[in-house]
Design an enzyme around this catalytic site. Structure first.
Site, PDB file in Angstrom:
ATOM      1  N   LYS A  32     -18.792   7.385  13.713  1.00 53.65           N
ATOM      2  CA  LYS A  32     -18.972   7.539  12.261  1.00 53.65           C
ATOM      3  C   LYS A  32     -17.798   6.865  11.570  1.00 53.65           C
ATOM      4  O   LYS A  32     -16.696   6.844  12.113  1.00 53.65           O
ATOM      5  CB  LYS A  32     -18.984   9.025  11.876  1.00 53.65           C
ATOM      6  CG  LYS A  32     -19.621   9.298  10.529  1.00 53.65           C
ATOM      7  CD  LYS A  32     -21.113   9.468  10.665  1.00 53.65           C
ATOM      8  CE  LYS A  32     -21.825   9.638   9.360  1.00 53.65           C
ATOM      9  NZ  LYS A  32     -23.232  10.032   9.573  1.00 53.65           N
ATOM     10  N   ASP A  68     -24.924   6.207   5.067  1.00 55.36           N
ATOM     11  CA  ASP A  68     -24.774   7.675   4.962  1.00 55.36           C
ATOM     12  C   ASP A  68     -24.524   7.937   3.478  1.00 55.36           C
ATOM     13  O   ASP A  68     -24.902   7.092   2.638  1.00 55.36           O
ATOM     14  CB  ASP A  68     -23.626   8.174   5.852  1.00 55.36           C
ATOM     15  CG  ASP A  68     -23.643   9.694   6.044  1.00 55.36           C
ATOM     16  OD1 ASP A  68     -24.445  10.185   6.848  1.00 55.36           O
ATOM     17  OD2 ASP A  68     -22.864  10.408   5.364  1.00 55.36           O
TER      18      ASP A  68
HETATM   19  P1  NDP Z   1     -27.068   9.939  -0.617  1.00 57.35           P
HETATM   20  O1  NDP Z   1     -25.767   9.327  -0.995  1.00 57.35           O
HETATM   21  O2  NDP Z   1     -28.303   9.145  -0.743  1.00 57.35           O
HETATM   22  O3  NDP Z   1     -27.291  11.310  -1.413  1.00 57.35           O
HETATM   23  C1  NDP Z   1     -26.377  12.344  -1.308  1.00 57.35           C
HETATM   24  C2  NDP Z   1     -26.872  13.505  -2.138  1.00 57.35           C
HETATM   25  O4  NDP Z   1     -26.092  14.654  -1.852  1.00 57.35           O
HETATM   26  C3  NDP Z   1     -26.707  13.262  -3.638  1.00 57.35           C
HETATM   27  O5  NDP Z   1     -27.709  13.956  -4.314  1.00 57.35           O
HETATM   28  C4  NDP Z   1     -25.333  13.835  -3.907  1.00 57.35           C
HETATM   29  O6  NDP Z   1     -25.117  14.228  -5.246  1.00 57.35           O
HETATM   30  C5  NDP Z   1     -25.351  15.053  -3.008  1.00 57.35           C
HETATM   31  N1  NDP Z   1     -23.980  15.385  -2.629  1.00 57.35           N
HETATM   32  C6  NDP Z   1     -23.103  14.605  -1.956  1.00 57.35           C
HETATM   33  N2  NDP Z   1     -21.927  15.221  -1.817  1.00 57.35           N
HETATM   34  C7  NDP Z   1     -22.067  16.404  -2.451  1.00 57.35           C
HETATM   35  C8  NDP Z   1     -21.185  17.493  -2.651  1.00 57.35           C
HETATM   36  N3  NDP Z   1     -19.926  17.482  -2.184  1.00 57.35           N
HETATM   37  N4  NDP Z   1     -21.679  18.572  -3.325  1.00 57.35           N
HETATM   38  C9  NDP Z   1     -22.953  18.588  -3.805  1.00 57.35           C
HETATM   39  N5  NDP Z   1     -23.830  17.583  -3.637  1.00 57.35           N
HETATM   40  C10 NDP Z   1     -23.384  16.515  -2.975  1.00 57.35           C
HETATM   41  O7  NDP Z   1     -26.858  10.435   0.896  1.00 57.35           O
HETATM   42  P2  NDP Z   1     -27.968  10.759   1.998  1.00 57.35           P
HETATM   43  O8  NDP Z   1     -29.180  11.337   1.374  1.00 57.35           O
HETATM   44  O9  NDP Z   1     -28.093   9.579   2.863  1.00 57.35           O
HETATM   45  O10 NDP Z   1     -27.212  11.875   2.857  1.00 57.35           O
HETATM   46  C11 NDP Z   1     -27.352  13.278   2.611  1.00 57.35           C
HETATM   47  C12 NDP Z   1     -26.991  14.054   3.866  1.00 57.35           C
HETATM   48  O11 NDP Z   1     -27.849  13.644   4.944  1.00 57.35           O
HETATM   49  C13 NDP Z   1     -25.568  13.845   4.392  1.00 57.35           C
HETATM   50  O12 NDP Z   1     -25.129  15.043   5.005  1.00 57.35           O
HETATM   51  C14 NDP Z   1     -25.748  12.780   5.475  1.00 57.35           C
HETATM   52  O13 NDP Z   1     -24.717  12.813   6.430  1.00 57.35           O
HETATM   53  C15 NDP Z   1     -27.080  13.235   6.065  1.00 57.35           C
HETATM   54  N6  NDP Z   1     -27.805  12.242   6.836  1.00 57.35           N
HETATM   55  C16 NDP Z   1     -28.144  11.029   6.298  1.00 57.35           C
HETATM   56  C17 NDP Z   1     -28.867  10.124   7.050  1.00 57.35           C
HETATM   57  C18 NDP Z   1     -29.352   8.836   6.478  1.00 57.35           C
HETATM   58  O14 NDP Z   1     -30.088   8.132   7.188  1.00 57.35           O
HETATM   59  N7  NDP Z   1     -29.014   8.471   5.262  1.00 57.35           N
HETATM   60  C19 NDP Z   1     -29.216  10.403   8.440  1.00 57.35           C
HETATM   61  C20 NDP Z   1     -28.903  11.747   8.887  1.00 57.35           C
HETATM   62  C21 NDP Z   1     -28.196  12.599   8.102  1.00 57.35           C
HETATM   63  P3  NDP Z   1     -24.146  13.383  -6.193  1.00 57.35           P
HETATM   64  O15 NDP Z   1     -24.957  12.181  -6.617  1.00 57.35           O
HETATM   65  O16 NDP Z   1     -23.808  14.291  -7.325  1.00 57.35           O
HETATM   66  O17 NDP Z   1     -22.947  13.011  -5.378  1.00 57.35           O
HETATM   67  O1  2IT Z   2     -25.954  11.025  10.170  1.00 55.90           O
HETATM   68  C1  2IT Z   2     -26.711  10.111  10.566  1.00 55.90           C
HETATM   69  O2  2IT Z   2     -27.430  10.263  11.570  1.00 55.90           O
HETATM   70  C2  2IT Z   2     -26.773   8.866   9.789  1.00 55.90           C
HETATM   71  N1  2IT Z   2     -26.134   8.781   8.759  1.00 55.90           N
HETATM   72  C3  2IT Z   2     -27.596   7.715  10.286  1.00 55.90           C
HETATM   73  C4  2IT Z   2     -26.836   6.944  11.338  1.00 55.90           C
HETATM   74  C5  2IT Z   2     -27.490   5.664  11.791  1.00 55.90           C
HETATM   75  O3  2IT Z   2     -26.837   4.993  12.586  1.00 55.90           O
HETATM   76  O4  2IT Z   2     -28.618   5.340  11.381  1.00 55.90           O
END
Ligand code: NDP
Ligand code: 2IT
Length: 451
Positions: A130, A170
């Site tokens: 990561k 992420d």
């Molecule tokens: P995005 O940046 O697209 O969206 C993040 C969302 O979470 C936003 O709505 C943001 O709000 C909110 N958020 C972030 N930090 C905080 C905080 N400290 N408190 C409250 N709300 C918060 O990210 P993703 O949707 O890609 O990721 C969301 C989660 O999913 C993370 O935990 C990530 O690690 C996990 N994940 C993502 C993957 C992917 O493929 N993208 C894969 C697997 C897991 P705001 O706009 O106000 O910051």
């Molecule tokens: O937390 C996760 O699994 C991700 N942000 C996606 C990682 C990836 O390599 O697609």
């Protein structure tokens, strides 16, 4: 027997805390895994003798670097960048890049540690890593984001590679940022390789990668429900976040006949008692990504919805819940409120959104609870499929990829059942995921000897 053999769980965790001072998120992630692994390896001498858990909980390597960039007003800005390469026993390091002001070494170490088990669970050959930066993309112009991404890659490029370490997106890193980073990698190295995933379709990206994490989390939820002869029809879903994972989870819930009623961001949550529809979700996607707006503005667009400033949505009564924002966003009292209000299943779209008290509350209530390392693995799984397509220099069809994602999520569910069936009709998915993920990585490490 070697001196350090067979320490008990509290002694092991004391060591982890001592060696990782002020790294609460990392210690928490190790604790959650160690609780199950210690029981599993109690009678398995080789894992103790070879100190396997201790070795998985010590990253292979952490690269930390300075990232300088110039903002639109000509000011020089200095950020920190990292790549944590946790473990490559079963494949190249693989895992996302996060841009958020809360990013520090502890957060990235916990994410790389979790990623190691998650990637193993997919059945694909990927190790765990990561990276990220404390850069805050909020309020930055697109040109500022481009310059930051280029500067970040100007150091990161020497530590990654299609067979070495393959980053992706992420929090704060989506298709646009991956494009800027891939462009800079190609410019520096003069090589067009599958060094990043989540790329645009025009230059080697995979169909359904943007949707995969959210869709996968709902498929996992459906698998849990079907295991109990239920489905998503008419089920009310509470979802947090409004980014990539949350919006695609909401979309799949709607497609499968469920009713999402909340979304959130760091400002608060919206409650829409009529339920989100595809049109409303499309509006949120455009609003949050292209217009970079706030979720509070939803209530001006869709009458009947309410905004709850500074709150999380866990007190809204529901059948199923999907935390899809960030770590430690769902605490012990939230878990108890969900259970008391009739929630029967939780699928974690985010990484470690439930703290340890919440996990214990779900386990005690014996509801269906899917930890992130199992439930949100669909994203990295399609990243793995993107790597395969890049190696083959071809692109698979959308239907093929949809079927593969579904199949991979089914496989993860089955692996969780292998070690998680506790009798009496209860499945401990946390235990199942931890042991199945650990065993694959651990057995590969045993084969390599002491390295
Ligand atoms: P995005 O940046 O697209 O969206 C993040 C969302 O979470 C936003 O709505 C943001 O709000 C909110 N958020 C972030 N930090 C905080 C905080 N400290 N408190 C409250 N709300 C918060 O990210 P993703 O949707 O890609 O990721 C969301 C989660 O999913 C993370 O935990 C990530 O690690 C996990 N994940 C993502 C993957 C992917 O493929 N993208 C894969 C697997 C897991 P705001 O706009 O106000 O910051
Ligand atoms: O937390 C996760 O699994 C991700 N942000 C996606 C990682 C990836 O390599 O697609």
């Amino acid at each position: 027997m070697a001196i350090s053999d067979h320490v008990d769980l509290p002694t092991f965790m004391e060591g982890v805390k001592r060696r990782n001072p002020h790294q609460d998120e990392f210690v928490q992630a190790v604790q959650e895994v160690a609780e199950d692994i210690f029981e599993f390896i109690a009678d398995k001498e080789e894992y103790h003798e070879q100190q396997i858990l201790r070795r998985i909980a010590e990253p292979d390597r952490i690269v930390s670097f300075r990232v300088c960039w110039e903002d639109d007003s000509g000011n020089i800005r200095v950020q920190r960048g990292w790549r944590v390469q946790n473990n490559n026993a079963i494949g190249p390091y693989k895992g996302g890049i996060r841009f958020h002001p809360s990013v520090n070494e502890s957060v990235l170490k916990f994410l790389a540690f979790e990623q190691t088990f998650k990637n193993a669970l997919t059945g694909l050959p990927m190790g765990g890593g990561k990276g990220g930066s404390n850069f805050n993309p909020k309020g930055k112009s697109v040109r500022e984001i481009m310059r930051f991404c280029q500067s970040f890659m100007t150091e990161l490029y020497r530590h990654i590679g299609a067979d070495v370490d393959v980053p992706a997106g992420d929090i704060g890193v989506g298709g646009r940022e991956i494009g800027y980073m891939f462009g800079q990698y190609k410019r520096i190295t003069n090589q067009f390789t599958g060094v990043l995933t989540g790329k645009g379709l025009e230059y080697g990206g995979s169909m359904i990668r943007p949707e995969a994490t959210g869709y996968g989390a709902v498929y996992f939820l459906l698998n849990m429900l079907q295991h109990k002869e239920q489905d998503l029809h008419g089920k009310v879903a509470v979802i947090s976040g409004s980014g990539n994972v949350a919006t695609h989870a909401a979309e799949k819930i709607v497609q499968l006949g469920g009713k999402p009623v909340t979304l959130s961001d760091s400002g608060g949550f919206i409650y829409d008692p009529d339920g989100l529809t595809q049109d409303k979700i499309d509006w949120v996607k455009a609003h949050k990504t292209h217009r970079r707006g706030r979720i509070s503005e939803y209530v001006e667009e869709f009458k009947g919805a309410t905004f709850h400033e500074g709150q999380t949505p866990w007190n809204v009564p529901c059948d199923v819940a999907l935390p899809c924002a960030t770590q430690n966003e769902l605490l012990g009292p939230d878990a108890k409120a969900l259970v008391a209000n009739g929630c029967i299943a939780v699928s974690e779209g985010a990484n470690m959104p439930s703290n340890l008290d919440a996990v214990h509350a779900f386990k005690d209530a014996k509801i269906m609870f899917a930890p992130g390392k199992a439930a949100n693995a669909g994203g990295v799984a399609v990243s793995g499929l993107e790597m395969s397509q890049n190696s083959e220099r071809r692109a698979w069809k959308e239907e093929e990829l949809q079927a593969m994602l579904r199949d991979i999520m089914d496989g993860i569910h089955a692996r969780c059942l292998t070690y998680g069936e506790m009798g009496g009709g209860y499945t401990d998915y946390v235990r199942g995921a931890n042991i199945a993920g650990f065993k694959k990585v651990a057995d590969a490490m045993l084969a390599f000897g002491v390295v």
